[in-house]
Design an enzyme around this catalytic site. Structure first.
Site, mmCIF file in Angstrom:
data_model
loop_
_atom_site.group_PDB
_atom_site.id
_atom_site.type_symbol
_atom_site.label_atom_id
_atom_site.label_comp_id
_atom_site.label_asym_id
_atom_site.label_seq_id
_atom_site.Cartn_x
_atom_site.Cartn_y
_atom_site.Cartn_z
ATOM 1 N N CYS A 51 0.792 -1.237 -0.222
ATOM 2 C CA CYS A 51 0.250 -0.133 0.115
ATOM 3 C C CYS A 51 0.900 1.412 0.040
ATOM 4 C CB CYS A 51 -0.828 0.022 1.208
ATOM 5 S SG CYS A 51 -0.076 0.358 2.744
ATOM 6 N N CYS A 97 1.454 -4.478 8.321
ATOM 7 C CA CYS A 97 1.379 -2.722 7.948
ATOM 8 C C CYS A 97 0.038 -2.390 8.609
ATOM 9 C CB CYS A 97 1.267 -2.594 6.557
ATOM 10 S SG CYS A 97 0.868 -0.837 5.937
ATOM 11 N N CYS A 122 11.928 -8.114 12.407
ATOM 12 C CA CYS A 122 12.926 -9.137 11.448
ATOM 13 C C CYS A 122 11.484 -9.063 10.160
ATOM 14 C CB CYS A 122 12.800 -10.289 12.206
ATOM 15 S SG CYS A 122 13.591 -11.537 10.892
HETATM 16 ZN ZN LIG Z 1 0.645 -1.673 3.796
#
Ligand SMILES: [Zn+2]
Length: 135
Positions: A51, A97, A122
């Site tokens: 995104c 995210c 990580c």
């Molecule tokens: Zn994203």
């Protein structure tokens, strides 16, 4: 909790390559030491490959020798979402995210790395896109 960026699964499948889709949308892990950013030292900002949200910066990237890009802190606290992950018989903390919910990797702490946070984000290279700093 809905994400700011929500897309039907078939749209993610069309927009991402098969290997990007497997990691970002199905929480797969790229093989160690194969990702394009594992040893990258270039300055810049790493954004979500799904995104475009800005997630990490090169200033918090460190050499963990674990085979994946490692950061000791996200760019902003709210940039990532942490979720308990009990898959594969382990209890780990998944990093996603915060904008689109895509899988990025896992965060570990208390490993003794000489970093300011003692945390190691990580992250799969394939989950990220590096935008180099302008010279
Ligand atoms: Zn994203």
């Amino acid at each position: 909790m809905p994400y700011d960026v929500e897309k039907p699964d078939e749209q993610w499948r069309a927009e991402l390559s098969p290997s990007e889709y497997a990691v970002l949308r199905q929480a797969a892990t790229e093989p160690a030491f194969t990702g394009e950013y594992t040893d990258t030292k270039a300055e810049g900002v790493y954004s979500c490959r799904a995104c475009g949200a800005e997630l990490f910066t090169s200033t918090t990237k460190f050499e963990s020798h674990c085979g994946w890009p490692s950061f000791y802190d996200p760019k902003d606290t709210g940039a990532v979402e942490l979720v308990e992950d009990r898959s594969h018989g382990m209890v780990r903390t998944e990093v996603r995210c915060a904008r689109c919910g895509s899988h990025l990797g896992h965060v570990f702490e208390g490993e003794g790395y000489a970093t300011p946070t003692d945390q190691r984000y990580c992250i799969n290279s394939i989950s990220l896109t590096l935008r180099p700093a302008e010279g």
